[in-house]
Design an enzyme around this catalytic site. Structure first.
Site, PDB file in Angstrom:
ATOM      1  N   PRO A  74      45.968  25.690  21.318  1.00 60.89           N
ATOM      2  CA  PRO A  74      46.205  26.341  22.025  1.00 60.89           C
ATOM      3  C   PRO A  74      47.433  26.814  21.973  1.00 60.89           C
ATOM      4  O   PRO A  74      48.074  26.242  22.387  1.00 60.89           O
ATOM      5  CB  PRO A  74      45.316  25.700  23.426  1.00 60.89           C
ATOM      6  N   GLU A  75      47.649  28.170  21.777  1.00 60.67           N
ATOM      7  CA  GLU A  75      48.749  28.372  22.090  1.00 60.67           C
ATOM      8  C   GLU A  75      48.877  30.254  23.127  1.00 60.67           C
ATOM      9  O   GLU A  75      48.005  29.803  22.635  1.00 60.67           O
ATOM     10  CB  GLU A  75      50.211  29.039  19.977  1.00 60.67           C
TER      11      GLU A  75
END
Length: 284
Positions: free
Chosen positions: A2-3
């Site tokens: 996840p960014e």
DNA sequence: GTAACACCCTGATAGC
DNA sequence: TGCTATCAGGGTGTTA
């Protein structure tokens, strides 16, 4: 992995599902999941039980849930964390770390995390902006992000451009994947020294960072496997639009040269050898 | 103060 | 088949 786009997708989903709901019980199934909460699990549970979630906010890759007590529940997904809404009778996930139930007997909130790089903690008085994440810079999608201050700070640093993009105190939300994608679009090699980039070059790079993040948010985030799914359990599909990351040996979408992979900061960097030549000056 | 690196962790995969 | 080594990587703490 996840960014910002993935975390924003999760935030939007959670906001619909938990805002206004009151926590009935909290179960901590793994101590590492609250390792950042130094007072321990009893304190964590006590300050959350009976509290109502009033919003879901985000800064960079951090989420926080302001509570009616003025405190805030902070969450970071790390590499493999998920915040899932599940019916109470759904089977426990293999890597279920923390479970929240609500007084309305609706769906549970579950923190599931295989690699345990993520975690939750409680910030007393942190509803507005928790002290614990005040050092994290605004992200480039934030209306209050100051472009010129970013350009000046970046050019004042003595480091490589990719390191700077990954420095969450300078600009938040960018991780390895979107750093490589933005650098590919800007036709810059990640080892370019920040103090030798012109102001216009940095502004162009920032515009590409914004474009990449914005497109990924629309697509619902990148996902390579089942480790990341959004709050409803659906994977994003931005990976189909990647130009550099994970494409070693495949032709550059701009010039056809095979994408190269290099070691960088104990991880991999992907770039086009022709569009993104290594800088001539080697820093040490 | 600033920059760079080790470390944390588990599951998938490669190699023998 | 079954073992070991390697890799993935965000953020924090430590070192230089």
């Amino acid at each position: 992995m996840p960014e910002l786009p993935e975390v924003e997708t999760v935030r939007q989903g959670l906001a619909k599902w938990v805002t206004g709901r009151t926590i009935r019980t909290v179960e901590v199934h793994h101590p590492r999941a609250i390792r950042r909460h130094l007072p321990g699990d009893a304190h964590f549970i006590a300050l959350l039980t009976g509290r109502t979630i009033v919003d879901v906010a985000r800064r960079g890759k951090y989420l926080w849930f302001p509570l009616d007590s003025g405190d805030a529940l902070i969450g970071h997904l790390g590499m493999s964390g998920q915040l899932l809404m599940q019916p109470a009778d759904a089977e426990d996930e293999k890597h279920l770390r923390i479970r929240f139930t609500f007084t309305d007997d609706g769906p549970e909130l579950r923190f599931v995390d295989q690699r345990t790089f993520g975690g939750l903690s409680l910030s007393e008085g942190g509803a507005e902006l928790p002290d614990e994440i005040a050092h994290i810079a605004r992200d480039p999608m934030d209306p209050l992000f100051d472009d010129e201050a970013f350009v000046a700070r970046l050019r004042g640093k003595h480091t490589e451009i990719k390191r700077a993009l990954l420095d969450q105190t300078l600009i938040s939300g960018v991780g390895n994947i979107y750093a490589d994608e933005a650098l590919w679009r800007a036709q810059l090699h990640g080892a370019r020294p920040t103090d030798q980039l012109t102001r216009p070059a940095v502004r162009r790079l920032l515009a590409h960072v914004r474009d990449v993040l914005g497109e990924a948010i629309v697509a619902g985030g990148t996902s390579f496997d089942e480790l990341y799914v959004n709050v409803n359990g659906e994977s994003g599909y931005f990976d189909r639009a990647l130009n550099a990351y994970g494409r070693e040996g495949e032709p550059c979408h701009r010039c056809g040269t095979p994408i190269r992979r290099e070691q960088f900061m104990n991880r991999s960097s992907f770039s086009c050898p022709r569009c993104q030549p290594r800088p001539r000056t080697i820093r040490h």
